[in-house]
Design a protein around this motif. Sequence first.
Motif, PDB file in Angstrom:
ATOM      1  N   ALA A   1      16.831 -84.961 150.143  1.00 43.50           N
ATOM      2  CA  ALA A   1      17.190 -86.179 150.860  1.00 43.50           C
ATOM      3  C   ALA A   1      15.956 -86.795 151.506  1.00 43.50           C
ATOM      4  N   ARG A   2      15.111 -85.926 152.024  1.00 45.55           N
ATOM      5  CA  ARG A   2      13.894 -86.420 152.656  1.00 45.55           C
ATOM      6  C   ARG A   2      12.978 -87.043 151.600  1.00 45.55           C
ATOM      7  N   GLY A   3      12.844 -86.341 150.486  1.00 44.15           N
ATOM      8  CA  GLY A   3      11.953 -86.815 149.427  1.00 44.15           C
ATOM      9  C   GLY A   3      12.383 -88.166 148.886  1.00 44.15           C
ATOM     10  N   ALA A   4      13.697 -88.354 148.765  1.00 45.84           N
ATOM     11  CA  ALA A   4      14.170 -89.624 148.212  1.00 45.84           C
ATOM     12  C   ALA A   4      14.028 -90.746 149.225  1.00 45.84           C
ATOM     13  N   GLY A   5      14.076 -90.416 150.500  1.00 42.98           N
ATOM     14  CA  GLY A   5      14.094 -91.474 151.498  1.00 42.98           C
ATOM     15  C   GLY A   5      12.760 -91.775 152.135  1.00 42.98           C
ATOM     16  N   GLU A   6      11.780 -90.931 151.904  1.00 36.97           N
ATOM     17  CA  GLU A   6      10.497 -91.083 152.600  1.00 36.97           C
ATOM     18  C   GLU A   6       9.661 -92.194 151.959  1.00 36.97           C
ATOM     19  N   VAL A   7       8.974 -92.962 152.777  1.00 36.98           N
ATOM     20  CA  VAL A   7       8.168 -94.046 152.236  1.00 36.98           C
ATOM     21  C   VAL A   7       6.700 -93.915 152.628  1.00 36.98           C
ATOM     22  N   ALA A   8       6.482 -93.645 153.911  1.00 38.73           N
ATOM     23  CA  ALA A   8       5.129 -93.767 154.449  1.00 38.73           C
ATOM     24  C   ALA A   8       4.074 -92.976 153.668  1.00 38.73           C
ATOM     25  N   PRO A   9       4.267 -91.681 153.416  1.00 36.46           N
ATOM     26  CA  PRO A   9       3.194 -90.958 152.733  1.00 36.46           C
ATOM     27  C   PRO A   9       3.015 -91.419 151.286  1.00 36.46           C
ATOM     28  N   LEU A  10       4.111 -91.867 150.690  1.00 35.47           N
ATOM     29  CA  LEU A  10       4.032 -92.251 149.283  1.00 35.47           C
ATOM     30  C   LEU A  10       3.148 -93.466 149.075  1.00 35.47           C
ATOM     31  N   MET A  11       3.132 -94.357 150.094  1.00 36.29           N
ATOM     32  CA  MET A  11       2.300 -95.556 149.976  1.00 36.29           C
ATOM     33  C   MET A  11       0.848 -95.179 149.714  1.00 36.29           C
ATOM     34  N   LEU A  12       0.450 -94.019 150.239  1.00 36.81           N
ATOM     35  CA  LEU A  12      -0.947 -93.635 150.111  1.00 36.81           C
ATOM     36  C   LEU A  12      -1.230 -92.871 148.830  1.00 36.81           C
ATOM     37  N   VAL A  13      -0.244 -92.199 148.299  1.00 34.42           N
ATOM     38  CA  VAL A  13      -0.545 -91.271 147.211  1.00 34.42           C
ATOM     39  C   VAL A  13       0.107 -91.626 145.883  1.00 34.42           C
ATOM     40  N   GLY A  14       0.306 -92.903 145.605  1.00 40.08           N
ATOM     41  CA  GLY A  14       0.664 -93.197 144.225  1.00 40.08           C
ATOM     42  C   GLY A  14       1.810 -94.158 143.990  1.00 40.08           C
TER      43      GLY A  14
ATOM     44  N   LEU B   1      21.501 -99.168 147.172  1.00 40.51           N
ATOM     45  CA  LEU B   1      21.260 -98.266 146.043  1.00 40.51           C
ATOM     46  C   LEU B   1      20.600 -96.977 146.512  1.00 40.51           C
ATOM     47  N   LEU B   2      19.596 -97.134 147.369  1.00 44.38           N
ATOM     48  CA  LEU B   2      18.897 -95.956 147.880  1.00 44.38           C
ATOM     49  C   LEU B   2      19.858 -95.058 148.647  1.00 44.38           C
ATOM     50  N   MET B   3      20.683 -95.711 149.491  1.00 45.59           N
ATOM     51  CA  MET B   3      21.658 -94.925 150.246  1.00 45.59           C
ATOM     52  C   MET B   3      22.593 -94.198 149.300  1.00 45.59           C
ATOM     53  N   LEU B   4      22.987 -94.901 148.265  1.00 44.66           N
ATOM     54  CA  LEU B   4      23.904 -94.310 147.293  1.00 44.66           C
ATOM     55  C   LEU B   4      23.271 -93.094 146.621  1.00 44.66           C
ATOM     56  N   ILE B   5      22.005 -93.252 146.244  1.00 42.74           N
ATOM     57  CA  ILE B   5      21.331 -92.137 145.565  1.00 42.74           C
ATOM     58  C   ILE B   5      21.236 -90.935 146.501  1.00 42.74           C
ATOM     59  N   VAL B   6      20.862 -91.203 147.746  1.00 40.28           N
ATOM     60  CA  VAL B   6      20.765 -90.094 148.699  1.00 40.28           C
ATOM     61  C   VAL B   6      22.141 -89.463 148.910  1.00 40.28           C
TER      62      VAL B   6
END
Lengths: 274, 804
Positions: B710-723, B776-781
């Motif tokens: 759930a965390r992985g699907a919802g997290e944004v901040a670190p992803l902006m930096l790494v790909g 959609l994101l909420m649905l996926i989570v």
Amino acid sequence: MDRVKLISSGRMVPAETHEALLENEFVLSIENFSLWYGSKQVLHQISMGIPSGKVTALIGPSGCGKSTLLRSVNRMNDLVESVDVEGEMELRGESIYNSSINVIELRKRMGMVFQKPNPFPMSIFENVVYPLRIDGESHKGRLMEACERALREAALWDEVKDRLSESGLKLSGGQQQRLCIARAIVSSPEILLLDEPCSALDPIATGKVEDLIERLKGEYSILIVTHNMQQASRISDYTAFLYLGHLLEYGPTSTIFTRPRLRETEDYITGRFG
Amino acid sequence: MKRPSVRNNVTASSDAMIWVSGGFFVVSCTLLFLFIGHIAYHSLHAHWPRRVAVFEKTDGTLLAGEIHGYHGESLPHHEQSISLRTGYNRNSTQSISTMEMETVTAIPPVYPENVIAVELRESEPMFGLITQVAQLQHSLQTNVAIARVFLSEIESAEAKGIVAKKDRNAFEEILPSALASMIEQADEPIEIPMERWDEAIADFEQIVEHNQHLIRLKQMELSGIDKQLSASRKQGIRYAVSRNQSFVNTIDEIFRVAFELGAAEQAIYDVEASARFWRDQFQSDDTISKSIDESTDRIKALLKQQRDQLETELNTLVKQDSWVSPSDSQKTTNEAREFLSELAKTAKSAYSQQLRVNTDLAELDIVRNAFRIELTLLDCETIAPTHSDRTNYADSDVKVGIVSTRVGQSLEFLWRSGSTQGATEFALAKKQILCSDVIRYYFPNKLGWLGKLQLYSERWIEFLAGSPRRNGLAGGVFPAIWGTVVMTILMSIMVMPFGVMAAIYMREYAQHSMMLSIVRVTVHNLAGVPSIVYGVFGLAFFSYLIGGFIDGGPQKVGLEPLPILSWIILSSATMISILWLAYRTLKPQSKFLKPSFVAANRFFSFGLLVTALVGSFLVVAKVPFFEGLYYDELPNPTFGKGCLLWASFTMALLTLPIVIVTTEEALSSVPASLKEGSYACGATKWQTIRRLVLPYARPGIITGMILSVARGAGEVAPLMLVGVIPLASDLPLDTEYPYLHGSRSFMHLGYHIYSLGLQNPDINAARPMVYATIVLLMLIVFVLNSGAIWLRSKINRQMKTQQF
Ligand SMILES: Nc1ncnc2c1ncn2[C@@H]1O[C@H](COP(=O)(O)OP(=O)(O)O)[C@@H](O)[C@H]1O
Ligand SMILES: [Mg+2]
């Protein structure tokens, strides 16, 4: 001579071992065995032989080290971090506390049943054949055969034969304990260690387990811890009385319960202390 | 006798806290449901088709659009306003404009039936009226393109003096004027009569679709050739690394010449085709066809000469020996030559193939652009400056609104005003659109419920399965869904074994010590570290350091490789300490050793451990003969940037503490009596863990996985930096070998929301997409969560009743 006082003051007292024991062949012999939990000594130079094919009972007030002695036999105390031991134990002439011995293989030669029934959260069948599985046996037919034999010996077969795939946790307390006994005997151990197997059971279940022990006598060498005097006198051939980590008296059950040599033993059996 | 129930009687129980706690409960639930309701309403509403209203303004202009709200209805009239989504609008960058109520002459507005809404691939939707449907003659245009080649070749040949002036005179006048009339003819669209518009548009759609399919095929072919070229170039450079720089230069030269050679061959082919075309045109005219033939021959001779020159150049490149070093044996030199000539052959054929495909593509492009619709836009510039009253409109039963009159094959529209008599002519702002740019069109004011529903579902399907258009303002989010799912799955695959194994070690194997407690507390605390911190670490460590190392070896990341001898010594030392350590831990141990010996032992083991760790690090980091796996792509990074792999690693690291903590908790919930029972049966520690502890702890472990997913699907901040990037052209997992592309950047739903909602100049245009993506994101989570919960309960049930 007041042995109780002597022991409390930290002195050693010699054990009173009846000569009748010497007639037996011993499956397990304990020599001068002492055990410490950290700096606290719990067993004091215990020397005794466990006769082969007989039921030997360990009695004594609670906290006197009965369980500890039992757990020393299959080295379950290794799991406690601060344990230190001295002295020797031999299973059929093979040293148990030799540094080159393989503890895992050693434990496979013994069966153990605990105070509280501890069936594993798996099917009855898997519970019984667990020791064989970890030994690498996976042949369904052989497992089934061994399972049936162990359950018959544990007098549980008729009650569970139709629901071997159900969880062992669904059985009643007495059934669970017999299941644990079946698990302990499935690999034909050389000695069966029972640590107060009935103390968590109701009288009817207790009776059944006692009958079972009676039936196993002769085929297996059994070392049983109990604090129930009637039970000891009913089912055991020999009885050892432990007090504060010291072996006080050890002899045939009939003698111990009718004409004990020590006053302390008599006092304990008649319920005057303990 | 029935006793009065005290428990159920709220007022009778004097406990006032029931009101307080109940109040808090009600407020909390209301807020939560408000949140969900708000999101649900906006996202469900987002794709629902609306009608298009046309307003007449007091200055005589018209404004059309979807009404998005009336504001200030309780205020005086001059403070009221209307917000209108005008779609494509030349006057404003904002897709929603606000209009003062005072400036509108007629309320309610009119909803003309014939307004069409056209959704376009790369611009705002247009609201307008069809005034013309036309088709260019694409075969004529293709002819023009072919014909041009010959004329331009003649001109350049003449400049070089190869074609004599007198030849040229023969068709000085004739050919150019023929071309001019051809162009005129080709540019003249064939207007489709009004009665056949519907039919024609449907036909156009079909043709364009087929055409686009062909274009896609050709583009695939092109990218295949591109790949082949870059692969053989890479192969060349890999081969060259074992040699010298001069060899690399030779390879580059070969590629350049091969390209020119391909172009020369294509030119010959084109001229031949063009000349053939002209000859066919002037079959009957002997003098002209003769001079065409002569000129063609000369031009061809020239081009062939050029080609031959290039051919020789290529051959000499292969044969030359500037790269041969004295140490090379004859055999290796010959091998290298062989390799070069092979390379030249491949490059040549690839380039000429590429040019051919490009020609085909140009032809397809002509077809693509041939089908057009002309709209009269209803935006602000459609001013009617003259107010020239006209009364001869046909449709006299329209009271206020748009009146159409037929002019030839097309339509002309008049505005019948509410305020003035008669109808007014528009200053028509016309806009041609290519059929190939149209995603879909519909008549918003004619649409019934069924039609609306159909359009609605079409839009949702595009949203879920399509790629983004207009920088994500329209189209779909499939790449983002895909990226999120792939990244999350990769992350779980990475984090689960690490987390579970670490927890097993901590709970089952490690001895209780100060060190262990410190580690445990640290891990617990790391679960609460802000995620952006992990992102920064991921970028610095995974992308730049490890990624750079993979790309270009130790030098790339500033690590000086060790001399070979010291490296060999170091690696043997490391190997020995690892083996020794393994032996020490694996050999059967007696429990009962003297304490002093144990302590010395531990100290020694610790030393070995440190040697093994530091040694392995140095052995890898300072390896002397590793140039990197992708040095042939440098300076373009392959793994030395943010990408799927590092993003998954970073997220795995981020969720690792959660998994460790929950797994440890689950492990510690296993009763000691069970474990003892297992040991007493002669089971080893690992057997006990595998057969008893892990199955028993499985529900708890799965809980950890749920949390991390759930965390992985919802997290944004670190992803902006790494790909994660706003728009990615390729999917991270597709049907192209090697299927999973760890080095690609990817899209992510969470980041998509962020970039659409906050990075966009026109927030109003983005709003529907933002809400739809959120839901959609909420649905996926939700789905991931409830799937995991279901799994857990199923396993629970199974464990209670069944064998596992
Ligand atoms: N793991 C342990 N660590 C320290 N002391 C223990 C441990 N297990 C038992 N003891 C102590 O050893 C003594 C003997 O215990 P135990 O053998 O369980 O007695 P019994 O089974 O006769 O009631 C008790 O005083 C008990 O407190
Ligand atoms: Mg006990």
